[in-house]
Design a protein around this motif. Structure first.
Motif, mmCIF file in Angstrom:
data_model
loop_
_atom_site.group_PDB
_atom_site.id
_atom_site.type_symbol
_atom_site.label_atom_id
_atom_site.label_comp_id
_atom_site.label_asym_id
_atom_site.label_seq_id
_atom_site.Cartn_x
_atom_site.Cartn_y
_atom_site.Cartn_z
ATOM 1 N N SER A 14 0.890 -1.163 0.000
ATOM 2 C CA SER A 14 0.000 0.000 0.000
ATOM 3 C C SER A 14 0.929 1.214 0.000
ATOM 4 O O SER A 14 2.095 1.110 -0.382
ATOM 5 C CB SER A 14 -0.915 -0.019 1.227
ATOM 6 O OG SER A 14 -0.133 0.072 2.410
ATOM 7 N N ALA A 15 0.450 2.341 0.462
ATOM 8 C CA ALA A 15 1.293 3.535 0.446
ATOM 9 C C ALA A 15 2.458 3.424 1.427
ATOM 10 O O ALA A 15 3.588 3.786 1.100
ATOM 11 C CB ALA A 15 0.451 4.768 0.758
ATOM 12 N N PHE A 16 2.181 2.913 2.640
ATOM 13 C CA PHE A 16 3.228 2.815 3.660
ATOM 14 C C PHE A 16 3.185 1.419 4.274
ATOM 15 O O PHE A 16 2.123 0.970 4.730
ATOM 16 C CB PHE A 16 3.035 3.881 4.737
ATOM 17 C CG PHE A 16 3.138 5.281 4.210
ATOM 18 C CD1 PHE A 16 4.374 5.865 3.987
ATOM 19 C CD2 PHE A 16 2.001 6.012 3.919
ATOM 20 C CE1 PHE A 16 4.488 7.152 3.491
ATOM 21 C CE2 PHE A 16 2.093 7.300 3.414
ATOM 22 C CZ PHE A 16 3.340 7.874 3.200
ATOM 23 N N ASN A 17 4.345 0.758 4.294
ATOM 24 C CA ASN A 17 4.388 -0.645 4.693
ATOM 25 C C ASN A 17 5.621 -0.934 5.532
ATOM 26 O O ASN A 17 6.695 -0.368 5.299
ATOM 27 C CB ASN A 17 4.446 -1.565 3.470
ATOM 28 C CG ASN A 17 3.547 -1.122 2.339
ATOM 29 O OD1 ASN A 17 2.423 -1.551 2.233
ATOM 30 N ND2 ASN A 17 4.052 -0.233 1.477
ATOM 31 N N VAL A 18 5.470 -1.844 6.487
ATOM 32 C CA VAL A 18 6.609 -2.319 7.251
ATOM 33 C C VAL A 18 6.397 -3.797 7.530
ATOM 34 O O VAL A 18 5.274 -4.255 7.743
ATOM 35 C CB VAL A 18 6.781 -1.520 8.565
ATOM 36 C CG1 VAL A 18 5.602 -1.747 9.510
ATOM 37 C CG2 VAL A 18 8.084 -1.864 9.253
ATOM 38 N N CYS A 19 7.480 -4.554 7.495
ATOM 39 C CA CYS A 19 7.453 -5.980 7.819
ATOM 40 C C CYS A 19 8.271 -6.173 9.095
ATOM 41 O O CYS A 19 9.420 -5.738 9.165
ATOM 42 C CB CYS A 19 8.039 -6.814 6.683
ATOM 43 S SG CYS A 19 8.042 -8.597 6.990
ATOM 44 N N VAL A 20 7.668 -6.831 10.087
ATOM 45 C CA VAL A 20 8.296 -7.026 11.395
ATOM 46 C C VAL A 20 8.503 -8.517 11.634
ATOM 47 O O VAL A 20 7.549 -9.297 11.530
ATOM 48 C CB VAL A 20 7.416 -6.437 12.522
ATOM 49 C CG1 VAL A 20 8.100 -6.622 13.872
ATOM 50 C CG2 VAL A 20 7.114 -4.971 12.262
ATOM 51 N N LEU A 21 9.744 -8.911 11.938
ATOM 52 C CA LEU A 21 10.053 -10.304 12.257
ATOM 53 C C LEU A 21 10.342 -10.419 13.753
ATOM 54 O O LEU A 21 11.361 -9.928 14.229
ATOM 55 C CB LEU A 21 11.267 -10.782 11.462
ATOM 56 C CG LEU A 21 11.126 -10.866 9.942
ATOM 57 C CD1 LEU A 21 12.402 -11.430 9.337
ATOM 58 C CD2 LEU A 21 9.940 -11.701 9.543
ATOM 59 N N LEU A 22 9.441 -11.057 14.466
ATOM 60 C CA LEU A 22 9.642 -11.282 15.898
ATOM 61 C C LEU A 22 10.450 -12.541 16.143
ATOM 62 O O LEU A 22 11.273 -12.610 17.044
ATOM 63 C CB LEU A 22 8.287 -11.370 16.609
ATOM 64 C CG LEU A 22 7.434 -10.104 16.567
ATOM 65 C CD1 LEU A 22 6.048 -10.389 17.120
ATOM 66 C CD2 LEU A 22 8.095 -8.977 17.342
ATOM 67 N N ASN A 23 10.200 -13.571 15.332
ATOM 68 C CA ASN A 23 10.943 -14.831 15.408
ATOM 69 C C ASN A 23 11.166 -15.371 14.001
ATOM 70 O O ASN A 23 10.294 -15.237 13.145
ATOM 71 C CB ASN A 23 10.176 -15.885 16.217
ATOM 72 C CG ASN A 23 10.507 -15.834 17.693
ATOM 73 O OD1 ASN A 23 11.656 -15.640 18.066
ATOM 74 N ND2 ASN A 23 9.493 -15.986 18.528
#
Length: 243
Positions: A14-23
């Motif tokens: 989309s316009a603003f995106n972030v991917c977060v890896l916790l494990n």
């Protein structure tokens, strides 16, 4: 909006995106490039990508922002305008706290006002981590950290420059200024140092170490090591046993 990621899946934007890896770590493919993303990190992205490999027990999420949310929280939009480097892994600070925020967001996802509140908290915390990372690490320190994270991929200096979102010329200039080396020789030293550590602290064979450091041909690794140390890996290991 928030949704979990899985192996062998396509992630759109989309316009603003972030991917977060916790494990767990992942390897992603974006265009003609592939990147390894370590566990307990996050990255902003502006193009679709595919997850082509993932470690067991993957726990990762993609968070996206709507234009309505940004209208309600213009300070978040202002901070996002400062982000220039995409697909650049940033270490998560206080990952357990981030897990709690994300869990709360998932539980509130069907409650608009509560979801907006937790979305604001999650993005604010990630943007703080991004700001601290940019403030604390020099270009060379970022370069060094990325090599440590991706040493098994055997990436060239150009790939690291892309991951950092800077021109290769800038990376060359900064490494020469701070270390009096070329980026390639800086990478070589890191690889040799890692190989030396494995030779003195593990029982791994030269062939195993070669594969661990991204060499497809173990014999080339032996020649590479000897060129930079004047000893074969076996000779180096034996010399350290006599120290």
């Amino acid at each position: 909006m928030i949704f979990p990621i899985t192996n062998n899946s396509q992630v759109n934007t989309s316009a603003f995106n972030v991917c977060v890896l916790l494990n767990g770590s992942i390897t992603i493919e974006q265009g003609a490039s592939s990147f390894a993303i370590p566990a307990r990190s996050f990255f902003f992205f502006d193009q679709p990508f595919e997850i082509i490999a993932a470690s067991p027990f993957l726990e990762g999420f993609v968070l996206t922002l709507s234009s309505e949310f940004l209208n309600d929280f213009p300070e978040i939009k202002d901070q996002l305008s400062d982000i220039k480097a995409f697909f650049n892994p940033i270490t998560l600070r206080a990952p357990e706290a981030k897990r709690n925020f994300i869990t709360s967001l998932l539980e509130a996802n069907d409650k608009d006002r509560l979801a907006a509140s937790y979305t604001h908290i999650c993005w604010s915390e990630l943007l703080k981590d991004h700001e601290h990372a940019q403030d604390e690490l020099s270009t060379v320190a970022q370069f060094s950290d990325l090599i440590d994270q991706h040493i098994e991929q055997n990436y060239c200096a150009g790939t690291y420059a892309e991951m950092m979102g800077i021109p290769l010329k800038k990376l060359i200039r900064e490494v020469r200024k701070e270390e009096n080396k070329t980026p390639c020789s800086f990478i070589t030293k890191k690889v040799i140092d890692r190989a030396k550590h494995k030779l003195t602290h593990t029982d791994d064979t030269s062939q195993m170490i070669a594969y661990q450091l991204g060499f497809d041909d173990p014999y080339y690794f032996i020649k590479y090591f000897k060129k930079n140390t004047d000893m074969t890996p076996t000779q180096y290991r034996e010399s350290m046993l006599t120290v």
